[in-house]
Design a protein around this motif. Sequence first.
Motif, PDB file in Angstrom:
ATOM      1  N   ALA A  75       0.828  -1.219   0.000  1.00 32.21           N
ATOM      2  CA  ALA A  75       0.000   0.000   0.000  1.00 32.21           C
ATOM      3  C   ALA A  75       0.857   1.262   0.000  1.00 32.21           C
ATOM      4  O   ALA A  75       0.469   2.281  -0.582  1.00 32.21           O
ATOM      5  CB  ALA A  75      -0.928   0.000   1.211  1.00 32.21           C
ATOM      6  N   MET A  76       2.019   1.218   0.638  1.00 34.98           N
ATOM      7  CA  MET A  76       2.857   2.416   0.756  1.00 34.98           C
ATOM      8  C   MET A  76       3.532   2.817  -0.557  1.00 34.98           C
ATOM      9  O   MET A  76       3.685   4.009  -0.840  1.00 34.98           O
ATOM     10  CB  MET A  76       3.925   2.222   1.846  1.00 34.98           C
ATOM     11  CG  MET A  76       3.360   2.278   3.249  1.00 34.98           C
ATOM     12  SD  MET A  76       4.640   2.273   4.535  1.00 34.98           S
ATOM     13  CE  MET A  76       5.112   0.543   4.581  1.00 34.98           C
ATOM     14  N   ILE A  77       3.950   1.851  -1.347  1.00 38.76           N
ATOM     15  CA  ILE A  77       4.692   2.161  -2.579  1.00 38.76           C
ATOM     16  C   ILE A  77       3.890   3.078  -3.499  1.00 38.76           C
ATOM     17  O   ILE A  77       4.391   4.122  -3.918  1.00 38.76           O
ATOM     18  CB  ILE A  77       5.172   0.879  -3.284  1.00 38.76           C
ATOM     19  CG1 ILE A  77       6.220   0.167  -2.408  1.00 38.76           C
ATOM     20  CG2 ILE A  77       5.753   1.200  -4.663  1.00 38.76           C
ATOM     21  CD1 ILE A  77       6.587  -1.230  -2.880  1.00 38.76           C
ATOM     22  N   PRO A  78       2.625   2.756  -3.832  1.00 37.15           N
ATOM     23  CA  PRO A  78       1.888   3.683  -4.698  1.00 37.15           C
ATOM     24  C   PRO A  78       1.553   5.012  -4.015  1.00 37.15           C
ATOM     25  O   PRO A  78       1.452   6.041  -4.685  1.00 37.15           O
ATOM     26  CB  PRO A  78       0.620   2.916  -5.076  1.00 37.15           C
ATOM     27  CG  PRO A  78       0.537   1.764  -4.168  1.00 37.15           C
ATOM     28  CD  PRO A  78       1.903   1.499  -3.624  1.00 37.15           C
ATOM     29  N   LEU A  79       1.378   4.997  -2.693  1.00 33.18           N
ATOM     30  CA  LEU A  79       1.128   6.265  -2.000  1.00 33.18           C
ATOM     31  C   LEU A  79       2.296   7.222  -2.211  1.00 33.18           C
ATOM     32  O   LEU A  79       2.108   8.421  -2.434  1.00 33.18           O
ATOM     33  CB  LEU A  79       0.918   6.038  -0.496  1.00 33.18           C
ATOM     34  CG  LEU A  79      -0.416   5.440  -0.062  1.00 33.18           C
ATOM     35  CD1 LEU A  79      -0.418   5.170   1.441  1.00 33.18           C
ATOM     36  CD2 LEU A  79      -1.573   6.347  -0.443  1.00 33.18           C
ATOM     37  N   ILE A  80       3.512   6.687  -2.129  1.00 28.66           N
ATOM     38  CA  ILE A  80       4.703   7.510  -2.319  1.00 28.66           C
ATOM     39  C   ILE A  80       4.846   7.899  -3.793  1.00 28.66           C
ATOM     40  O   ILE A  80       5.026   9.068  -4.123  1.00 28.66           O
ATOM     41  CB  ILE A  80       5.966   6.767  -1.841  1.00 28.66           C
ATOM     42  CG1 ILE A  80       5.899   6.518  -0.337  1.00 28.66           C
ATOM     43  CG2 ILE A  80       7.229   7.551  -2.199  1.00 28.66           C
ATOM     44  CD1 ILE A  80       6.921   5.529   0.190  1.00 28.66           C
ATOM     45  N   ALA A  81       4.746   6.914  -4.659  1.00 23.37           N
ATOM     46  CA  ALA A  81       4.968   7.150  -6.091  1.00 23.37           C
ATOM     47  C   ALA A  81       3.976   8.149  -6.673  1.00 23.37           C
ATOM     48  O   ALA A  81       4.346   8.986  -7.494  1.00 23.37           O
ATOM     49  CB  ALA A  81       4.890   5.829  -6.856  1.00 23.37           C
ATOM     50  N   ASN A  82       2.727   8.081  -6.250  1.00 22.40           N
ATOM     51  CA  ASN A  82       1.682   8.921  -6.829  1.00 22.40           C
ATOM     52  C   ASN A  82       1.470  10.230  -6.083  1.00 22.40           C
ATOM     53  O   ASN A  82       0.585  11.005  -6.453  1.00 22.40           O
ATOM     54  CB  ASN A  82       0.364   8.147  -6.896  1.00 22.40           C
ATOM     55  CG  ASN A  82       0.473   6.913  -7.760  1.00 22.40           C
ATOM     56  OD1 ASN A  82       1.209   6.900  -8.737  1.00 22.40           O
ATOM     57  ND2 ASN A  82      -0.231   5.856  -7.389  1.00 22.40           N
ATOM     58  N   SER A  83       2.258  10.464  -5.058  1.00 18.34           N
ATOM     59  CA  SER A  83       2.063  11.687  -4.279  1.00 18.34           C
ATOM     60  C   SER A  83       2.609  12.898  -5.028  1.00 18.34           C
ATOM     61  O   SER A  83       3.390  12.766  -5.968  1.00 18.34           O
ATOM     62  CB  SER A  83       2.754  11.566  -2.921  1.00 18.34           C
ATOM     63  OG  SER A  83       4.147  11.757  -3.051  1.00 18.34           O
ATOM     64  N   ASP A  84       2.199  14.054  -4.571  1.00 14.85           N
ATOM     65  CA  ASP A  84       2.700  15.297  -5.157  1.00 14.85           C
ATOM     66  C   ASP A  84       3.873  15.843  -4.344  1.00 14.85           C
ATOM     67  O   ASP A  84       4.255  16.999  -4.502  1.00 14.85           O
ATOM     68  CB  ASP A  84       1.586  16.334  -5.255  1.00 14.85           C
ATOM     69  CG  ASP A  84       0.998  16.698  -3.898  1.00 14.85           C
ATOM     70  OD1 ASP A  84       1.344  16.045  -2.880  1.00 14.85           O
ATOM     71  OD2 ASP A  84       0.187  17.640  -3.844  1.00 14.85           O
ATOM     72  N   LYS A  85       4.451  15.008  -3.511  1.00 13.46           N
ATOM     73  CA  LYS A  85       5.590  15.417  -2.687  1.00 13.46           C
ATOM     74  C   LYS A  85       6.827  15.588  -3.566  1.00 13.46           C
ATOM     75  O   LYS A  85       6.919  15.036  -4.660  1.00 13.46           O
ATOM     76  CB  LYS A  85       5.875  14.387  -1.583  1.00 13.46           C
ATOM     77  CG  LYS A  85       4.699  14.119  -0.667  1.00 13.46           C
ATOM     78  CD  LYS A  85       4.295  15.341   0.097  1.00 13.46           C
ATOM     79  CE  LYS A  85       3.137  15.029   1.025  1.00 13.46           C
ATOM     80  NZ  LYS A  85       2.586  16.209   1.650  1.00 13.46           N
ATOM     81  N   THR A  86       7.787  16.337  -3.047  1.00 17.16           N
ATOM     82  CA  THR A  86       9.029  16.550  -3.793  1.00 17.16           C
ATOM     83  C   THR A  86       9.820  15.250  -3.886  1.00 17.16           C
ATOM     84  O   THR A  86       9.590  14.317  -3.110  1.00 17.16           O
ATOM     85  CB  THR A  86       9.903  17.616  -3.118  1.00 17.16           C
ATOM     86  OG1 THR A  86      10.313  17.127  -1.833  1.00 17.16           O
ATOM     87  CG2 THR A  86       9.174  18.939  -2.980  1.00 17.16           C
ATOM     88  N   GLY A  87      10.759  15.218  -4.808  1.00 12.23           N
ATOM     89  CA  GLY A  87      11.604  14.038  -4.978  1.00 12.23           C
ATOM     90  C   GLY A  87      12.362  13.686  -3.723  1.00 12.23           C
ATOM     91  O   GLY A  87      12.560  12.515  -3.408  1.00 12.23           O
ATOM     92  N   ILE A  88      12.775  14.691  -2.978  1.00 17.73           N
ATOM     93  CA  ILE A  88      13.536  14.446  -1.752  1.00 17.73           C
ATOM     94  C   ILE A  88      12.676  13.723  -0.727  1.00 17.73           C
ATOM     95  O   ILE A  88      13.106  12.763  -0.091  1.00 17.73           O
ATOM     96  CB  ILE A  88      14.052  15.777  -1.182  1.00 17.73           C
ATOM     97  CG1 ILE A  88      15.033  16.404  -2.164  1.00 17.73           C
ATOM     98  CG2 ILE A  88      14.688  15.600   0.177  1.00 17.73           C
ATOM     99  CD1 ILE A  88      15.291  17.864  -1.927  1.00 17.73           C
ATOM    100  N   VAL A  89      11.442  14.183  -0.572  1.00 18.06           N
ATOM    101  CA  VAL A  89      10.532  13.553   0.381  1.00 18.06           C
ATOM    102  C   VAL A  89      10.252  12.117  -0.056  1.00 18.06           C
ATOM    103  O   VAL A  89      10.314  11.177   0.757  1.00 18.06           O
ATOM    104  CB  VAL A  89       9.219  14.365   0.506  1.00 18.06           C
ATOM    105  CG1 VAL A  89       8.189  13.624   1.333  1.00 18.06           C
ATOM    106  CG2 VAL A  89       9.507  15.736   1.097  1.00 18.06           C
TER     107      VAL A  89
END
Length: 173
Positions: A75-89
């Motif tokens: 569940a976490m991988i797509p949350l991170i990949a699809n987020s609008d967070k910066t590359g660093i985050v």
Amino acid sequence: MNKSQKPYVYYGSLANTGTKAALDIIMKGYNQPGKSSEAAFNALLSLKSFDTLYHLLDIARRSKNNAEISKAVDAMIPLIANSDKTGIVKANYLQEVMTFTKNDKQKKALREVAKELFNVSTMDDDDDSMMSAFQRYSRALMNDLEKLEISYENHHLPGKKIVDSGLALLRSV
């Protein structure tokens, strides 16, 4: 729901609202024994909010159940990949999630996100090499940000706060 003998039957519907209040209720349910915990965990897995990531990471850190950790990672991988967070985050969260991967499918998904994030065509398959490459790319990103930081000392350019927060985040890991 508050008057129900089985409030856990509502967790799926609560998850569909995507609100912070719903997330808080679901997490309270996760900390209850039995069916409530299981229903809350399944509801958490369906949430698409980046805020869910924090709770799933806590679960992965505390859990002794490999199946639960594996589902949390999925569940976490797509949350991170699809987020609008910066590359660093994204890089920082991916690095932590990498420590919880349980199977080749998860490792492959992390590699794909990392390749896109760092704009590279390949990443090694084994855990140690992948972590080493990830750290190397993170250091390169930090070096690039440090160079930008020097530019900000001489010129008034937009985005200084982003560079500063990125450096602080990278230096903290």
